[in-house]
Design an enzyme around this catalytic site. Structure first.
Site, PDB file in Angstrom:
ATOM      1  N   ASN A 106      -4.551  -3.068  -2.899  1.00 47.97           N
ATOM      2  CA  ASN A 106      -4.066  -3.890  -4.016  1.00 47.97           C
ATOM      3  C   ASN A 106      -4.742  -3.424  -5.295  1.00 47.97           C
ATOM      4  O   ASN A 106      -5.872  -2.939  -5.267  1.00 47.97           O
ATOM      5  CB  ASN A 106      -4.428  -5.360  -3.758  1.00 47.97           C
ATOM      6  CG  ASN A 106      -3.933  -6.285  -4.869  1.00 47.97           C
ATOM      7  OD1 ASN A 106      -2.822  -6.126  -5.369  1.00 47.97           O
ATOM      8  ND2 ASN A 106      -4.751  -7.257  -5.248  1.00 47.97           N
ATOM      9  N   HIS A 108      -5.811  -4.910  -9.141  1.00 50.99           N
ATOM     10  CA  HIS A 108      -5.995  -6.204  -9.798  1.00 50.99           C
ATOM     11  C   HIS A 108      -6.652  -5.969 -11.165  1.00 50.99           C
ATOM     12  O   HIS A 108      -7.601  -5.185 -11.267  1.00 50.99           O
ATOM     13  CB  HIS A 108      -6.870  -7.115  -8.926  1.00 50.99           C
ATOM     14  CG  HIS A 108      -7.112  -8.445  -9.564  1.00 50.99           C
ATOM     15  ND1 HIS A 108      -6.118  -9.401  -9.668  1.00 50.99           N
ATOM     16  CD2 HIS A 108      -8.204  -8.962 -10.176  1.00 50.99           C
ATOM     17  CE1 HIS A 108      -6.610 -10.455 -10.314  1.00 50.99           C
ATOM     18  NE2 HIS A 108      -7.864 -10.212 -10.632  1.00 50.99           N
ATOM     19  N   SER A 135      -9.437  -3.035 -10.702  1.00 47.79           N
ATOM     20  CA  SER A 135     -10.021  -2.657  -9.413  1.00 47.79           C
ATOM     21  C   SER A 135      -8.906  -2.348  -8.429  1.00 47.79           C
ATOM     22  O   SER A 135      -7.870  -3.002  -8.449  1.00 47.79           O
ATOM     23  CB  SER A 135     -10.831  -3.829  -8.822  1.00 47.79           C
ATOM     24  OG  SER A 135     -11.747  -4.361  -9.751  1.00 47.79           O
ATOM     25  N   ASP A 144      -6.994 -11.514  -3.859  1.00 56.76           N
ATOM     26  CA  ASP A 144      -7.709 -10.436  -4.552  1.00 56.76           C
ATOM     27  C   ASP A 144      -9.092 -10.182  -3.952  1.00 56.76           C
ATOM     28  O   ASP A 144     -10.061  -9.911  -4.673  1.00 56.76           O
ATOM     29  CB  ASP A 144      -7.825 -10.738  -6.058  1.00 56.76           C
ATOM     30  CG  ASP A 144      -6.451 -10.893  -6.698  1.00 56.76           C
ATOM     31  OD1 ASP A 144      -5.560 -10.098  -6.371  1.00 56.76           O
ATOM     32  OD2 ASP A 144      -6.272 -11.813  -7.507  1.00 56.76           O
TER      33      ASP A 144
END
Ligand code: GAR
Length: 230
Positions: A106, A108, A135, A144
């Site tokens: 992911n 973020h 990040s 997250d």
């Protein structure tokens, strides 16, 4: 690496991933783009690039588990072996994450673990932090959360607004995300406890001499350093 990209919005990270692949940097192929928002602009980008899409409104499913099972089925049919969340604004079920252990990433817009959630950059500014950033991390069940692979820090300017800050954060997301995915694709990521390590040869010394081929915007720092070309 046959990648599924999950996107709920505009799709600029999807675009950056596809560009990095077409330029011969990221060793992967986008096999499928999935969305819970059937009119997400990201889907148009995928279709324009000839990438198959799976898009269904999650509100029409009786549970998160059923929606995620639909995605898993489509991903198995597309022989997907890793997943990139690119502005996918929903939690994933344990069954989804268990199907791709350590292979769901992911991006973020904050320096995790600070400012998780829907507005990482806005929350960073509202708090008055002097560095913002982005990040890329391995996804765990919480929002997250999960081991961090790479981060970019951006100095917050005096009188900074979200409108002035976001373009710098997005520009860095578009560089660190394809890089992190390339490390995943080439088997470079090693997890010890919750700490991600790269082989020593990949983890260049941070010095002006190891600057990436494309310079970073003023006041920005990326760690681990980007490989040439990212
Ligand atoms: C990106 O800024 C990404 O960091 C953020 O959504 C945006 C999607 O932009 N993700 C999160 O906030 C996850 N909590 P994009 O659709 O243009 O790639």
């Amino acid at each position: 690496m046959r990648l599924a990209v999950l996107a709920s919005g505009r799709g600029s990270n999807l675009q950056a991933i596809m560009q990095s692949i077409s330029r011969g940097r990221l060793a992967a192929r986008v096999a499928l783009v999935l969305s819970n928002v059937p009119d997400a602009p990201a889907l148009g980008l995928a279709e324009a690039a000839g990438v198959p899409v799976w898009a269904k409104d999650h509100r029409k499913f009786s549970s998160r588990a059923r929606f995620d099972a639909g995605m898993l089925e489509a991903m198995a049919a597309a022989r997907v072996d890793a997943v990139a969340l690119a502005g996918y604004m929903r939690l994933l079920s344990p069954a989804f994450l268990n199907a791709y252990p350590g292979r769901v990433l992911n991006v973020h817009p904050s320096l995790l673990p600070a400012f998780t959630g829907a507005d990482g950059a806005g929350d960073t500014l509202a708090y008055g932090a002097k560095f913002a950033g982005c990040s890329v991390h391995i996804v765990e069940e919480a929002v997250d959360a999960g081991p961090v692979i790479i981060q970019a820090a951006v100095a917050v300017r005096d009188n900074e607004t979200k409108e002035s800050l976001m373009p710098r954060i997005h520009a860095l997301e578009h560089r660190i995300y394809p890089q992190a995915l390339h490390w995943l694709a080439t088997g470079k990521l090693r997890l010890r406890g919750r700490v991600v390590h790269l082989p020593p040869a990949e983890y260049g010394e941070m010095s002006p001499h190891s600057a990436p081929s494309m310079p970073l915007p003023d006041g920005c720092l990326v760690n681990p350093p980007l490989d040439p070309g990212f």
